[in-house]
Design an enzyme around this catalytic site. Structure first.
Site, PDB file in Angstrom:
ATOM      1  N   ARG A  28       0.792  -1.230   0.000  1.00 38.38           N
ATOM      2  CA  ARG A  28       0.000   0.000   0.000  1.00 38.38           C
ATOM      3  C   ARG A  28       0.830   1.288   0.000  1.00 38.38           C
ATOM      4  NH1 ARG A  28      -5.544  -0.339   2.091  1.00 38.38           N
ATOM      5  NH2 ARG A  28      -6.124  -2.510   2.376  1.00 38.38           N
ATOM      6  N   ASP A  29       2.140   1.214   0.241  1.00 40.43           N
ATOM      7  CA  ASP A  29       2.913   2.459   0.357  1.00 40.43           C
ATOM      8  C   ASP A  29       4.304   2.292  -0.254  1.00 40.43           C
ATOM      9  OD1 ASP A  29       3.177   5.120   1.030  1.00 40.43           O
ATOM     10  OD2 ASP A  29       3.901   4.718   3.056  1.00 40.43           O
ATOM     11  N   VAL A  30       4.365   1.759  -1.471  1.00 41.59           N
ATOM     12  CA  VAL A  30       5.643   1.623  -2.172  1.00 41.59           C
ATOM     13  C   VAL A  30       6.072   3.014  -2.662  1.00 41.59           C
ATOM     14  CG1 VAL A  30       6.844   0.590  -4.126  1.00 41.59           C
ATOM     15  CG2 VAL A  30       5.099  -0.726  -2.885  1.00 41.59           C
ATOM     16  N   THR A  68       0.839   7.191   0.099  1.00 41.26           N
ATOM     17  CA  THR A  68       1.451   8.476  -0.207  1.00 41.26           C
ATOM     18  C   THR A  68       0.912   8.970  -1.538  1.00 41.26           C
ATOM     19  OG1 THR A  68       3.429   7.815   1.014  1.00 41.26           O
ATOM     20  CG2 THR A  68       3.641   9.684  -0.505  1.00 41.26           C
TER      21      THR A  68
END
Length: 297
Positions: A28-30, A68
């Site tokens: 979910r936040d690469v 992000t």
């Protein structure tokens, strides 16, 4: 980065995500901040905190948008849904940034950046910088398709395509250099510099005294090891008389760490004694009740 360096980053990143996707997890936040490079050149994908946060809090996909803004997939922006193809989209944005040095979308606010991907495709890296091989343009286009069904299914399929591109272009093996001007390295250099300035003069020779196995004022590779024990030195390890700890770490006196550690040990002993006492009382009550059960009935 040149193509061979981009592949050197993507291989371990996609390898880590592939393991997560096999386990049914979505990162979910690469983003670049979560790709870490060690001093030895090992590349790792870090911070699966959002996976744990969602599982612990029971957050549903439609209640909140996590991630992000610059790396969110269109479906995450639209309705909060996230799956392996969402991580694929984020890796596609990451690849674009590795190749070009810039982000594909910009805006006055994170929200404006996030909503741009609902109506605009990610540009081909070759349209921004010369020399990008066509397979990488196609790779980014597939990974960042606005329709999730047109993307790679997961990091496993994406990694297989990276390997195929590396073989097709005959890219050499490459070890990514660790950034030497990072905040971590600057902080360590400053800390060691202050420590050397504050180093007291060497004391006169005396009998050796055991040192703690770790001191926060030293680097991980400089931690001293305890001296070998002898037959005459048979007291338990907890009875070691360590040298007084002095100095500071992160603005906190090291003596406070020592006191906190001692208090922690005392609390553990108190809880163990309490549990044993309660267990003994319960056992005694059970034995008494069992012995007089017939009389009580």
């Amino acid at each position: 980065m040149p193509p061979h360096a981009v592949v050197a980053v993507l291989r371990p990143v996609l390898g880590g995500l592939a393991a997560a996707h096999r386990a049914g997890l979505v990162h979910r936040d690469v983003k670049p901040e979560n790709v870490l490079i060690s001093d030895d050149g090992d590349v790792k994908i870090a911070d699966f905190g959002l996976v744990r946060a969602v599982a612990a809090a029971g957050i549903t996909s439609t209640s909140v948008i996590l991630g992000t803004a610059a790396y969110l997939s269109p479906e995450q922006v639209r309705d909060g849904n996230a799956g392996p193809r969402s991580d694929v989209y984020s890796v596609g944005i990451l690849t674009y940034e590795l190749l070009t040095g810039v982000a594909p979308f910009t805006g006055d606010s994170p929200l404006a950046v996030a909503y741009q991907r609902l109506d605009h495709d990610v540009p081909r890296p070759g349209s921004v910088i010369e020399g990008v091989p066509t397979p990488f343009d196609d790779f980014v286009a597939c990974a960042t398709a606005r329709d999730p069904a047109q993307r790679y299914a997961d990091a496993i399929e994406m990694l297989a395509d990276v390997e195929a591109i590396a073989e097709e272009l005959d890219l050499p093996d490459f070890r990514v250099p660790a950034p030497r001007n990072s905040a971590q390295h600057r902080s360590a250099a400053l800390h060691h510099g202050r420590r050397s300035e504050q180093q007291p003069p060497a004391p006169p020779p005396q009998a050796p005294v055991r040192q703690p196995t770790r001191q926060l004022t030293r680097g991980p590779g400089d931690w001293p090891q305890p001296e070998p024990r002898t037959e005459a030195d048979s007291e338990p390890e907890d009875d070691y008389e360590y040298q007084p700890v002095s100095g500071e770490f992160a603005g906190i006196a090291l003596s406070e760490f020592a006191v906190a550690r001692q208090n922690g040990r005392r609390m553990v002993l108190i809880w163990v004694a309490l549990v044993l006492a309660l267990t003994g009382l319960a056992a005694t009550a059970g034995w008494t009740l069992g012995s007089n059960l017939s009389g009580l009935l």
